[in-house]
Design a protein around this motif. Structure first.
Motif, mmCIF file in Angstrom:
data_model
loop_
_atom_site.group_PDB
_atom_site.id
_atom_site.type_symbol
_atom_site.label_atom_id
_atom_site.label_comp_id
_atom_site.label_asym_id
_atom_site.label_seq_id
_atom_site.Cartn_x
_atom_site.Cartn_y
_atom_site.Cartn_z
ATOM 1 N N GLY A 93 1.361 -0.186 -0.862
ATOM 2 C CA GLY A 93 0.930 -0.427 -2.230
ATOM 3 C C GLY A 93 1.880 0.147 -3.254
ATOM 4 O O GLY A 93 2.826 0.876 -2.933
ATOM 5 N N ASP A 94 1.622 -0.202 -4.501
ATOM 6 C CA ASP A 94 2.408 0.315 -5.611
ATOM 7 C C ASP A 94 2.216 1.826 -5.709
ATOM 8 O O ASP A 94 1.102 2.334 -5.592
ATOM 9 C CB ASP A 94 1.959 -0.353 -6.915
ATOM 10 C CG ASP A 94 2.845 0.020 -8.085
ATOM 11 O OD1 ASP A 94 2.707 1.144 -8.587
ATOM 12 O OD2 ASP A 94 3.668 -0.810 -8.500
ATOM 13 N N ILE A 95 3.315 2.546 -5.926
ATOM 14 C CA ILE A 95 3.248 4.000 -5.952
ATOM 15 C C ILE A 95 2.310 4.518 -7.042
ATOM 16 O O ILE A 95 1.731 5.605 -6.921
ATOM 17 C CB ILE A 95 4.666 4.606 -6.126
ATOM 18 C CG1 ILE A 95 4.639 6.124 -5.861
ATOM 19 C CG2 ILE A 95 5.214 4.308 -7.520
ATOM 20 C CD1 ILE A 95 6.008 6.755 -5.808
ATOM 21 N N HIS A 96 2.123 3.738 -8.098
ATOM 22 C CA HIS A 96 1.252 4.145 -9.200
ATOM 23 C C HIS A 96 -0.227 3.906 -8.889
ATOM 24 O O HIS A 96 -1.091 4.344 -9.650
ATOM 25 C CB HIS A 96 1.628 3.409 -10.474
ATOM 26 C CG HIS A 96 3.049 3.644 -10.909
ATOM 27 N ND1 HIS A 96 4.070 2.806 -10.515
ATOM 28 C CD2 HIS A 96 3.601 4.618 -11.666
ATOM 29 C CE1 HIS A 96 5.204 3.253 -11.031
ATOM 30 N NE2 HIS A 96 4.960 4.349 -11.725
ATOM 31 N N GLU A 97 -0.511 3.244 -7.788
ATOM 32 C CA GLU A 97 -1.893 2.870 -7.487
ATOM 33 C C GLU A 97 -2.406 3.419 -6.156
ATOM 34 O O GLU A 97 -3.601 3.385 -5.901
ATOM 35 C CB GLU A 97 -2.028 1.336 -7.467
ATOM 36 C CG GLU A 97 -1.651 0.676 -8.796
ATOM 37 C CD GLU A 97 -1.622 -0.836 -8.707
ATOM 38 O OE1 GLU A 97 -1.825 -1.362 -7.579
ATOM 39 O OE2 GLU A 97 -1.406 -1.492 -9.737
#
Length: 317
Positions: A93-97
């Motif tokens: 997943g996206d590192i921000h999520e």
């Protein structure tokens, strides 16, 4: 998406086949193996999977990889059916999520092959800073964590040309044509024999204290001539290393002209009008790098020469 996966695979393969950087990482993990014992490690990017693999072997109790699923599969396969199989885990997943597994909130060490060509081209700099701020414990380590960006001058280098579409002019409405023009920059490798100036340190990035906006900068430089020669281009390259708190900088590897070629290439910025530089003459100018998502692999450059003067014999700037 398929193209992006192919690029990741090519980059990962080039990393794994690079003896220079692989041996450098083997040295730092062996030298500081005790730091990994029973620690929680995050591999930001997991580009080749090598640093995740080494973290497990060094004694980490948990290694989480973010980024490259194909490389993560390589690491999983390396530990399949043995007692270390459960230590490694890929977090998709996206590192921000993403949410860390097992209820984890912090990690002890961040490892990452974060550097790109000339440090910032295709780098994971922003991702590592984000991971540091969100998950790294106070006093935690980042490996590698220091990069020095240098510039030096060369006389010439093979220069590619590209086709450029010339838009219609008012004198010839509705007509356009293609012409071939020389490129302004390439990523390649130059040898020490091509250098015609000394090196100059442009910028140091220390991931322990770096901020997101450090990837955009414009700084003055001074290049001292090594010989009487035309100056047709400048070369950007980097030294990559590791520094412990209150410790000295330890060089892991360099992409410089005096070092063997690595998977990380140098950036060559060409001048349309070469200047003649005399031995010990000091060429003054400035160079900038700016994060631009719509530009050359997310980096835009600025470069100019201001003046030159002959330095006093034996002086150091």
């Amino acid at each position: 998406m398929d193209l992006e996966k192919n690029l990741l695979r090519v980059m990962a393969d080039s990393m794994l086949n690079d003896v220079i950087t692989t041996r450098a990482y083997e040295w730092v993990f062996k030298r500081y193996e005790r730091l990994f014992k029973d620690k929680i490690v995050m591999d930001v990017g997991c580009r080749s999977g090598l640093l995740s693999l080494m973290s497990v072997e060094a004694g980490a109790v948990k290694v989480m990889a973010l980024g490259n699923m194909e490389s993560a599969e390589f690491v999983k396969n390396a530990f399949s059916n043995n007692e270390k199989e459960d230590i490694f885990e890929f977090v998709e997943g996206d590192i921000h999520e993403i949410v860390l597994p097992c209820g984890l909130k912090k990690v002890d060490i961040i490892v990452s092959e974060w550097m790109g060509h000339s440090i910032f081209v295709e780098s994971l700099f922003k991702e590592v800073i984000y991971a540091r701020e969100k998950w790294l414990v106070k006093g935690g380590l980042i490996i590698p964590n220091v990069a020095h960006l240098f510039v030096c001058g060369i006389a010439e280098h093979p220069r590619e040309t590209i086709e450029v579409n010339i838009l219609p002019q008012t004198d010839y409405p509705g007509r356009s044509y293609m012409v071939r023009e020389p490129v302004s920059l390439i990523e390649d490798y130059v040898a020490k024999e091509q250098m015609v100036t000394e090196k100059f340190l442009l910028k140091t990035i220390d991931l322990r204290t770096a901020q997101i906006d450090d990837e955009s900068f414009r700084v003055p430089f001074k290049l001292r001539g090594l010989t009487d020669s035309p100056l047709g281009a400048v070369v950007l390259y980097s030294d990559i290393g590791f520094c412990r708190p209150k410790g000295k900088f330890r060089l892991l590897f360099s992409t410089g002209p005096k070092r063997p070629r690595t998977y990380l290439r140098q950036t060559i910025l060409f001048m349309d009008d070469p200047v003649v530089v005399a031995k010990r003459e000091l060429v003054i100018g400035d160079l900038g790098m700016y994060y631009k998502p719509d530009e050359h692999r997310e980096v835009e450059y600025s470069f100019s020469l201001a003046s030159s003067k002959v330095a006093n014999s034996g002086s150091e700037e």
